[in-house]
Design an enzyme around this catalytic site. Structure first.
Site, short mmCIF file in Angstrom:
data_model
loop_
_atom_site.label_atom_id
_atom_site.label_comp_id
_atom_site.label_asym_id
_atom_site.label_seq_id
_atom_site.Cartn_x
_atom_site.Cartn_y
_atom_site.Cartn_z
N PRO A 103 0.83 -1.21 0.00
CA PRO A 103 0.00 0.00 0.00
C PRO A 103 0.86 1.25 0.00
CG PRO A 103 -0.88 -1.60 1.54
CD PRO A 103 0.43 -2.15 1.06
N CYS A 104 0.51 2.22 -0.84
CA CYS A 104 1.38 3.38 -1.03
C CYS A 104 1.46 4.24 0.21
CB CYS A 104 0.90 4.22 -2.21
SG CYS A 104 -0.74 4.92 -2.01
N GLN A 105 0.48 4.14 1.13
CA GLN A 105 0.55 4.94 2.35
C GLN A 105 1.80 4.62 3.14
OE1 GLN A 105 -1.98 3.22 1.31
NE2 GLN A 105 -3.89 4.38 1.42
N PHE A 107 4.70 4.40 2.10
CA PHE A 107 5.87 5.08 1.58
C PHE A 107 5.88 6.58 1.89
CE2 PHE A 107 5.08 1.85 -1.98
CZ PHE A 107 5.74 0.86 -1.29
#
Length: 500
Positions: A103-105, A107
């Site tokens: 999930p990009c959160q 990063f």
């Protein structure tokens, strides 16, 4: 054994004709895995946190076997224990390809120095939970030592708070002995009836001796301004970085002599019609959970589109003989009449104006019958609530959209699990949002693919998935590099995968 020796051993095994074994992390219900399976890969396992999605994965790929159907928290799962539980042998020799998308959160606001610190110190994530899932992904790569890695994510990772996360992932993997490239691909160019733009990163072990490339498009489409604009913004950001985006590759170009992209009508027109207003009036459509226990037979169709035939005849996932059990829709009694009024392409502002017109017509009808309804009265308020959606036009301009029949659908999101106003059926006579099975069709899941749970979890699984046809195109490209040949016979891959 050194990492280089492990890579050479795996590569020799594959080039001697053995199946390519894949592991799917953050797997969801298995969109990526289904595409890799169709290309001939052997699916060895998956890690997925959501219980419904994990059950779907196990049900479709491993016959519902318990060990393959369990929800697993990747932060609490040891790769060695996972391989042992699934009886896959030593973990460093169990997988050839690792696919997935943290999930990009995870990063957000984690810069290059921090990422390297996280990679170098396995416990660092305990002090920075933002990077935890990224660290877990790297940990599994380190331990499993795959020949190839695939990362999928939203386009925003190219400019996430001023950071190019895809470039940062590539830099970390290159330090581990991989050659990396990433780009933006739109699923509509690969036979999917949906304009879904995503970032894909592919990394090969250097021992493979191949540059990373991306599959050539199979279909052609002029993307609407919104999609072209988003891509332009991302590319403008990358070009401004100059040498700081050296792993970026231009997307392959689709030529106009290719077949046109698959339209929503081609994808859905052979499915059983659902006339929402008639079902509401008859009482067959009621409030409550939509369970997948009532098969609906296919209607007789004179000629199937090529896409519909693919969805019905997908090897191993053929259409169920007794009919579709997940062709169910939401109970939206206020809006069915409004859906019928909408024109193709209409969004929420147009829907709101149509609703106000319907309200005025209703008030005029009552007045013609001698019943005075004054604006601002309790009766007027009751009528308005029964006809006009309550959302602010300025805050929710894109909340609704009626699909164009002759174009691919817009991007399906996980928000489908909460409502499906973003995909209103193009057929005004049916006047409804899309069904679970129609969402699956637009995402290129075959009709024999089963989703665990009820309607809302199924919608969420579909919206979160990578379109299987998109995944298949990537998998076929990767297989060519691993085999060391310029062409592969899908059927050979299927036979070898079945032998594992």
């Amino acid at each position: 054994m050194t990492r280089e020796a492990v890579a050479r051993k795996k590569l020799a095994r594959i080039r001697a004709g053995a199946p390519v074994r894949s592991l799917d992390l953050f797997a969801g219900c298995g969109g990526l895995s289904l595409g890799f399976h169709a290309a001939g890969f052997a699916l060895r396992g998956a890690v997925e946190f959501d219980p419904d999605a994990a059950r779907s994965y196990g049900l479709n790929f491993h016959g519902g076997e318990r060990a393959h159907s369990l929800a697993r928290d990747i932060t609490q799962t040891q790769p060695q224990d996972f391989a042992k539980e699934l009886k896959l042998g030593p973990v460093a020799d169990a997988f050839d390809v690792l696919v997935g998308g943290p999930p990009c959160q995870a990063f957000a606001r984690v810069g290059r120095p921090k990422l390297r610190e996280i990679d170098a110190h396995p416990q660092a994530f305990r002090h920075d939970p933002r990077a935890r899932l990224y660290q877990e992904y790297l940990r599994w790569i380190d331990i499993c030592q795959p020949l190839a890695v695939v990362v999928e994510n939203v386009p925003d990772v190219l400019n996430h708070g001023g950071q190019n996360i895809a470039e940062e992932i590539g830099e970390v993997l290159e330090e581990k002995g991989y050659v990396c490239r990433y780009t933006l691909l739109n699923a509509a160019f690969y036979g999917v009836p949906q304009m879904r733009e995503r970032m894909f990163l592919i990394a090969f072990r250097r021992e493979i001796g191949r540059e990373v490339t991306f599959p050539a498009p199979s279909n052609w489409l002029v993307l609407p301004p919104g999609y072209d604009g988003s891509r332009a913004v991302a590319l403008k950001f990358l070009k401004g970085l100059l040498d700081d985006a050296h792993d970026y590759a231009e997307p392959p170009t689709a030529s106009r002599d290719l077949p046109r992209a698959v339209s929503a009508k081609e994808a859905l027109q052979d499915l059983p019609p659902i006339f929402a207003r008639a079902e509401l009036a008859s009482g067959s459509l009621k409030r409550g959970a939509r369970r997948f226990d009532q098969p609906v037979p296919y209607p007789k169709v004179r000629k199937l589109s090529a896409y519909a035939r693919t969805m019905r005849e997908w090897p191993g996932f053929e259409a169920p003989e007794d009919g579709l059990k997940d062709h169910v829709i939401r109970y939206l009694p206020r809006d069915f009449d409004l859906f019928a009024r909408l024109n193709a392409g209409d969004q929420y502002p147009e829907a709101y104006r149509h609703a106000l017109t319907m309200l005025a017509e209703r008030v005029a009808d009552l007045r013609a019958r001698g019943q005075v309804v004054r604006e601002g009265s309790t009766e007027y308020g009751r009528l308005k609530d029964a006809i006009v959606p309550p959302y602010d036009v300025g805050k929710f301009p894109n909340k609704w959209r009626k699909m164009w029949p002759d174009q691919p659908a817009r991007t399906l999101m996980a928000h489908l699990g909460k409502d499906s106003y973003s995909h209103i059926h193009y057929d005004s006579a049916q006047a409804r949002t899309i069904s679970v099975r129609e969402a699956a069709r637009l995402q290129s899941f075959p009709d024999g693919f089963v989703f665990s749970g009820t309607m809302n979890p199924a919608f969420r699984q579909i919206g979160n998935a990578v379109p299987p046809l998109m995944a298949k195109a990537l998998a076929q490209n990767i297989l060519i590099a691993l085999r060391g040949k310029e062409a592969q016979d899908d059927h050979v891959g299927e036979r070898t995968a079945a032998a594992v």
